[in-house]
Write an enzyme that holds these catalytic residues in place. Sequence first.
Site, mmCIF file in Angstrom:
data_model
loop_
_atom_site.group_PDB
_atom_site.id
_atom_site.type_symbol
_atom_site.label_atom_id
_atom_site.label_comp_id
_atom_site.label_asym_id
_atom_site.label_seq_id
_atom_site.Cartn_x
_atom_site.Cartn_y
_atom_site.Cartn_z
ATOM 1 N N ASP A 237 0.693 -1.360 -0.080
ATOM 2 C CA ASP A 237 -0.026 -0.114 -0.160
ATOM 3 C C ASP A 237 1.007 1.292 -0.203
ATOM 4 O O ASP A 237 2.206 1.243 0.205
ATOM 5 C CB ASP A 237 -0.808 0.104 1.250
ATOM 6 N N LYS B 76 -3.807 3.139 -2.632
ATOM 7 C CA LYS B 76 -5.093 4.150 -2.809
ATOM 8 C C LYS B 76 -4.917 5.623 -2.072
ATOM 9 O O LYS B 76 -4.331 5.597 -0.876
ATOM 10 C CB LYS B 76 -6.372 3.515 -2.229
ATOM 11 N N MET C 162 -6.868 9.656 8.638
ATOM 12 C CA MET C 162 -7.556 10.116 7.385
ATOM 13 C C MET C 162 -8.519 11.304 7.714
ATOM 14 O O MET C 162 -9.366 11.296 7.083
ATOM 15 C CB MET C 162 -8.365 8.789 6.618
#
Length: 327
Positions: free
Chosen positions: A118, A140, A255
């Site tokens: 990732d 991502k 996030m």
Amino acid sequence: ASISPFTEKDSIKKVRGGGRLEFRSGGVENSCPGCREETSESSREEENDIATRLPELREVLELLRRQRKKEEGSDPSSPSKRWKAGNVFLVGTGPGDPELLTLKAVRLMRTADLVLYDRLVSTSILDMVHEGAKLLYVGKTSGYHSRTQDEIHELLLNFAEAGATVLRLKGGDPLVFGRGGEEMDFLQEQGIAVTVVPGITAASGIAAGLGIPLTHRGVANSVRFLTGHARKGGKDPLYVAEQAADPDSTLVIYMGLATLPALAERFIANGLPPDTPAAAIERGTTEQQRTVFAELANLPSEVAATQLVSPTLIFIGRVVALSPLWP
């Protein structure tokens, strides 16, 4: 701070030969061992588009399948010749500092056939993967998915079914906001053995580095890990419940950089004092770490003035003021 230690799509990354999947541009393979290259934004996106590297993956997969047929021989029903599927390891790599890896993670990085990683796996950790492994970026970020989650599932399944040892590297802990549970469920439903190797989640690793106790007697009796994620890159956080605004808890927001103004406003509206100590930490535990300390009401403006970028972790709670770095 302009050179990210992580594998984000705008990183300046090492290009190495050996067993690694080479970056291709215009059909010409770039195999400059050990060098760093300045590239334009468009070419960086091309480097991270794994479609440009799938031809080599197909070759590896076909080789594994041919080996499977050869070993099965003419009597695939024989127990001694029955092909065994490979294993998938979901491995947490911690918040970025390679010295925070577990011994088990390092051992697996030295033996895996295929590594899917990732964007929050630091480049210094990727350099520890042995040269014989094939590496594939499936990260991502907001507005950019190199592969959908379903496609990642299929990649893991196909290589495991072909007998490969597959390593799925994830930043932090694979089961904390890492979608590791989805991958584990999918593979187990297909009969693939999955082993989870925990990693130090960003909350623990970064808090320890700053001297922030996540819980502390008389100050915080619980800690809550929340996501500040918004739908399609928006500014309104989706999953923050009213009861999360608890003065006796430590809040850790993953996030939450883009939604921080709305988060702060929502927490204050639901009972957190505006002067609650808070901190935002960019690229925690790496050499590029940047930290902003402020009271909750002022944190969004302080973060904007400092121009922090992702990945940034946010701590909110009275324990933040226990850090020796609190101003």
